[in-house]
Design a protein around this motif. Structure first.
Motif, mmCIF file in Angstrom:
data_model
loop_
_atom_site.group_PDB
_atom_site.id
_atom_site.type_symbol
_atom_site.label_atom_id
_atom_site.label_comp_id
_atom_site.label_asym_id
_atom_site.label_seq_id
_atom_site.Cartn_x
_atom_site.Cartn_y
_atom_site.Cartn_z
ATOM 1 N N VAL A 41 0.837 -1.205 0.000
ATOM 2 C CA VAL A 41 0.000 0.000 0.000
ATOM 3 C C VAL A 41 0.873 1.256 0.000
ATOM 4 C CG1 VAL A 41 -1.632 1.346 1.389
ATOM 5 C CG2 VAL A 41 -2.028 -1.092 0.988
ATOM 6 N N LYS A 42 1.942 1.253 0.776
ATOM 7 C CA LYS A 42 2.842 2.417 0.803
ATOM 8 C C LYS A 42 3.505 2.634 -0.552
ATOM 9 C CE LYS A 42 3.738 2.374 5.745
ATOM 10 N NZ LYS A 42 4.687 2.103 6.825
ATOM 11 N N ARG A 43 3.886 1.545 -1.229
ATOM 12 C CA ARG A 43 4.483 1.666 -2.555
ATOM 13 C C ARG A 43 3.450 2.166 -3.567
ATOM 14 N NH1 ARG A 43 4.442 -0.853 -7.086
ATOM 15 N NH2 ARG A 43 3.392 -2.703 -6.351
ATOM 16 N N LEU A 44 2.240 1.646 -3.511
ATOM 17 C CA LEU A 44 1.187 2.073 -4.429
ATOM 18 C C LEU A 44 0.857 3.552 -4.246
ATOM 19 C CD1 LEU A 44 -1.286 -0.927 -4.206
ATOM 20 C CD2 LEU A 44 0.024 -0.238 -6.217
ATOM 21 N N THR A 124 -13.942 -4.313 -2.476
ATOM 22 C CA THR A 124 -13.119 -5.223 -3.257
ATOM 23 C C THR A 124 -11.980 -5.673 -2.358
ATOM 24 O OG1 THR A 124 -13.644 -4.111 -5.338
ATOM 25 C CG2 THR A 124 -11.620 -5.402 -5.286
ATOM 26 N N ALA A 125 -11.624 -6.940 -2.438
ATOM 27 C CA ALA A 125 -10.491 -7.451 -1.672
ATOM 28 C C ALA A 125 -9.475 -8.045 -2.638
ATOM 29 C CB ALA A 125 -10.940 -8.504 -0.666
ATOM 30 N N LEU A 126 -8.220 -7.684 -2.433
ATOM 31 C CA LEU A 126 -7.125 -8.197 -3.246
ATOM 32 C C LEU A 126 -6.175 -8.959 -2.340
ATOM 33 C CD1 LEU A 126 -6.414 -4.942 -5.291
ATOM 34 C CD2 LEU A 126 -7.789 -6.884 -5.990
ATOM 35 N N ILE A 127 -5.801 -10.155 -2.764
ATOM 36 C CA ILE A 127 -4.883 -10.981 -1.976
ATOM 37 C C ILE A 127 -3.527 -10.984 -2.662
ATOM 38 C CG2 ILE A 127 -4.414 -13.290 -1.079
ATOM 39 C CD1 ILE A 127 -7.451 -13.739 -1.071
ATOM 40 N N VAL A 153 -10.112 -10.867 -5.529
ATOM 41 C CA VAL A 153 -9.124 -11.150 -6.565
ATOM 42 C C VAL A 153 -7.826 -11.642 -5.934
ATOM 43 C CG1 VAL A 153 -7.762 -10.122 -8.430
ATOM 44 C CG2 VAL A 153 -10.098 -9.337 -8.032
ATOM 45 N N ILE A 154 -7.274 -12.695 -6.514
ATOM 46 C CA ILE A 154 -5.950 -13.164 -6.111
ATOM 47 C C ILE A 154 -4.971 -12.535 -7.088
ATOM 48 C CG2 ILE A 154 -4.445 -15.152 -5.826
ATOM 49 C CD1 ILE A 154 -7.037 -16.809 -5.398
ATOM 50 N N ALA A 155 -4.129 -11.643 -6.581
ATOM 51 C CA ALA A 155 -3.182 -10.917 -7.426
ATOM 52 C C ALA A 155 -1.958 -11.781 -7.698
ATOM 53 C CB ALA A 155 -2.771 -9.612 -6.763
ATOM 54 N N TYR A 160 -0.034 -6.264 -10.596
ATOM 55 C CA TYR A 160 -1.432 -6.543 -10.919
ATOM 56 C C TYR A 160 -2.366 -5.669 -10.080
ATOM 57 C CZ TYR A 160 -5.751 -9.052 -11.806
ATOM 58 O OH TYR A 160 -7.024 -9.364 -12.160
ATOM 59 N N ILE A 161 -1.986 -5.427 -8.833
ATOM 60 C CA ILE A 161 -2.813 -4.592 -7.956
ATOM 61 C C ILE A 161 -2.889 -3.178 -8.512
ATOM 62 C CG2 ILE A 161 -3.003 -3.590 -5.640
ATOM 63 C CD1 ILE A 161 -1.755 -6.189 -4.605
ATOM 64 N N GLU A 162 -1.761 -2.660 -8.954
ATOM 65 C CA GLU A 162 -1.744 -1.328 -9.549
ATOM 66 C C GLU A 162 -2.640 -1.280 -10.780
ATOM 67 O OE1 GLU A 162 1.492 1.981 -11.045
ATOM 68 O OE2 GLU A 162 2.180 0.179 -10.020
#
Length: 170
Positions: A41-44, A124-127, A153-155, A160-162
């Motif tokens: 999250v900090k990088r994003l 939305t949840a991202l793993i 979503v499984i990243a 992929y999250i970005e």
């Protein structure tokens, strides 16, 4: 006879096109649910976003004293370490994205989802970290998040999250 796709690209059909963007950016809140996802999250958050706000933790006030009504308060921390009220943040959101690492059972997802449900805010949840986790670890996290996310979503990797946040107009 032209296919539907070919017909839609003709000059005759072009007159029906709308010449402005079809949607506005969403007010998105991105919340890390565990320490490994905090780094992501900090990088994003360093990227260029339209209306995304990033948070790294969730804390709760204690249960009410005897005889008092229930009004649990939940607090988020922004990247600068400031405390923000979860309810206020959800109230100003169109979308809440929760990020968790595979192998964890993020208990805070239920509180976030409840706040979102009251305000009718999509979740939305991202793993993350699925490539280095066993199927059992991944299943544990999936089971913990499934009841609390409209989309789960499984990243495959952090990039992929970005891409997902861009697709969600964050």
């Amino acid at each position: 006879m032209l296919s539907e796709s070919a017909r839609m690209t003709t000059a005759e059909e072009a007159r029906y096109r709308i010449d402005y963007p079809n949607s506005k950016p969403r007010a998105t809140k991105v919340i890390a649910l565990d320490p490994p996802s905090e780094a992501v999250v900090k990088r994003l958050a360093q990227g260029q976003w339209q209306q995304a706000t990033f948070f790294t933790s969730l804390a709760f006030d204690g249960a009410p004293r005897s005889g008092e009504g229930w009004s649990m308060k939940a607090w988020l921390s922004d990247l600068a370490g400031r405390t923000k009220d979860l309810i206020d943040e959800v109230a100003s959101a169109d979308l809440v994205v929760m990020i968790a690492s595979a192998g964890t059972k993020p208990k805070t997802a239920s509180v976030i989802a409840e706040a979102c449900g009251v305000r009718k805010v999509m979740t939305t949840a991202l793993i993350i970290g699925s490539e280095g986790s066993s199927d059992d670890e991944l299943s544990r996290t999936l089971a913990a998040l499934r009841p609390y996310a409209s989309m789960l979503v499984i990243a495959s990797n952090d990039d992929y999250i970005e891409e997902m946040l861009v697709a969600l107009r964050a």
